[in-house]
Design an enzyme around this catalytic site. Sequence first.
Site, PDB file in Angstrom:
ATOM      1  N   HIS A  74       0.429  -1.017  -0.140  1.00 33.98           N
ATOM      2  CA  HIS A  74      -0.103   0.023  -0.144  1.00 33.98           C
ATOM      3  C   HIS A  74       1.075   1.398   0.147  1.00 33.98           C
ATOM      4  O   HIS A  74       1.109   1.625   1.166  1.00 33.98           O
ATOM      5  CB  HIS A  74      -1.555   0.500   1.329  1.00 33.98           C
ATOM      6  N   HIS A 124       1.792   5.301  -1.506  1.00 33.03           N
ATOM      7  CA  HIS A 124       1.406   6.553  -2.403  1.00 33.03           C
ATOM      8  C   HIS A 124       2.125   7.229  -2.964  1.00 33.03           C
ATOM      9  O   HIS A 124       2.975   7.935  -2.437  1.00 33.03           O
ATOM     10  CB  HIS A 124       0.191   7.946  -1.928  1.00 33.03           C
ATOM     11  N   LYS A 130      -9.015  -0.530  -5.700  1.00 29.22           N
ATOM     12  CA  LYS A 130      -9.013   0.203  -4.552  1.00 29.22           C
ATOM     13  C   LYS A 130     -10.257   0.867  -4.585  1.00 29.22           C
ATOM     14  O   LYS A 130     -10.500   1.652  -5.359  1.00 29.22           O
ATOM     15  CB  LYS A 130      -7.543   1.209  -4.204  1.00 29.22           C
ATOM     16  N   HIS A 153     -10.861   1.244   1.646  1.00 23.72           N
ATOM     17  CA  HIS A 153     -10.508   1.743   3.115  1.00 23.72           C
ATOM     18  C   HIS A 153     -11.678   1.740   3.640  1.00 23.72           C
ATOM     19  O   HIS A 153     -12.563   2.082   3.384  1.00 23.72           O
ATOM     20  CB  HIS A 153     -10.048   3.325   2.579  1.00 23.72           C
ATOM     21  N   HIS A 175      -4.649  -0.809   5.905  1.00 15.73           N
ATOM     22  CA  HIS A 175      -4.726  -0.553   6.639  1.00 15.73           C
ATOM     23  C   HIS A 175      -5.102   0.346   7.715  1.00 15.73           C
ATOM     24  O   HIS A 175      -5.572   0.949   8.215  1.00 15.73           O
ATOM     25  CB  HIS A 175      -4.022   1.058   6.635  1.00 15.73           C
ATOM     26  N   ASP A 231       1.450   2.912   3.605  1.00 14.49           N
ATOM     27  CA  ASP A 231       0.567   3.705   3.368  1.00 14.49           C
ATOM     28  C   ASP A 231       1.167   5.258   3.187  1.00 14.49           C
ATOM     29  O   ASP A 231       0.519   5.911   3.739  1.00 14.49           O
ATOM     30  CB  ASP A 231      -0.740   3.986   4.573  1.00 14.49           C
TER      31      ASP A 231
END
Length: 335
Positions: A12, A14, A95, A134, A168, A240
Site C-alpha cells: 500500500h 502513495h 481500490k 479503505h 491499513h 500507506d
Amino acid sequence: MEFQIHNPLDMHIHFRDEEMKDLVAPLTSWTFSGALVMPNLVPPVMNLEDLKAYKKRIEAVTSQDNFTPYMTVFFHEGLTREVLEEIKDYVTTIKLYPAWITTNSEWGVTSILSDTNKKIFADMQDLGIMLSIHGETGDFVMDREANFMPNYELIAKEFPRLKIVMEHITTREAAQTLDKYPNLYATITLQHLEITLDDVAGWALKPHLFCKPIAKRDEDRDALLELALSGHPKVSFGSDSAPHPQHAKECCGCAAGVFTAPIALQVLTEIFEKNEKLENLQKFVSTNAISIYGLTPNTKTIELEKKEFQVPEKYGNVVPYKAGETIAWSIKTIS
Ligand code: NCD
Ligand code: ZN
C-alpha cells in the site's frame, strides 16, 4: 548484528505524480522489490489507459532499481464487466474509497452496498480480481473503522470467492474480524504498529503523525502488533506511506498522511527485533503478500545492520516519519 530481508513488498503506497512521484518513488524502489501503488491521483486512475500511462511514469523514475510497481484502479460505478475484463491482467487489486473519507477520495462511492456495486463485486469475484477497501464510515473519528466492520462482513459473506483486503487496519475490531472469513485479508502500516492517538494529539499536535485512519488506543496498537509479529498469514505490510509537501501538513487544515517510505524496513526491523520476533519479519514483509496476491517478486536481498541512522529532517519538501530522530538499524547492502 546484521539481518537480511528477501524480496520485500509494500502492499500500500502513495507515489502521487509529477515532481512528488520523482522524489518519493525511488525512495521505495531502492529497498523494495515491489509495491502496490494506490490510484488516488487527481483525477484518480480510473481505467486501463490511465493505469498504463501512470505505470510508465513510475517506471521512468524507478528503472534504475530491480522493482515492480503493482497497479490498482480506483473503484467506480463505470466498472462494467467489459471494463473489468480489459483491466484484469493489469491490476493487482481495485481500490474502493468511501467518498470524502480521506485524501483525494471525492470520486469514491457513496453507497457501498448499492446494486451497481454488488454487480461489480460479483464480476470481480468471477474474474478473480481482488478488492482493496479503505474501511471507514463517516461517524465519530475514533469509531469509523470499527463501525465499518459490518460492511466487510456483508461483502465477505455474499461474495465468498472475492478476496478482500482491509487496508491499513488500526483497531482491535478489525484484527478480530480478520479470522471470521477466509476471504478477508489485511494490511498494516508502520506507524500504526508504534503510535496511538496520544502521540498525534495528546500533547503538542504532531501534524506529521496525522493520517487516515487516525491512530487509536494502546489496546488497538497492541492487537495490530500481535498480528504482525506473529507473521499471521493473512496480513501483509502496507506502509500507506503518503507524502504531502511540508506546507500542506504544517498548516490549518493539515493533510492526512505519514511519509514512512525511506525508513520503513529499518524501523520494521527495529520493532521485530525489540519484540524478539525477527524470524517472522520475512512473512510480514514479503512471503504473506506473495501468497495472498499471487506475486512473483523481483529478486532482491536487503542487508540491514544494527547501526544508528539519523533520519533526515526532510526529503525534498516532505518531512518524513521520525524526522531528525535516530533509529537503530541502517541499510547496509542491497543486492
Ligand atoms: C492517504 C493519502 O494521503 O493519499 N492518506 C492517509 O492519511 N493515509 C490516503 C489514504 O490511504 O487514506
Ligand atoms: Zn493509503
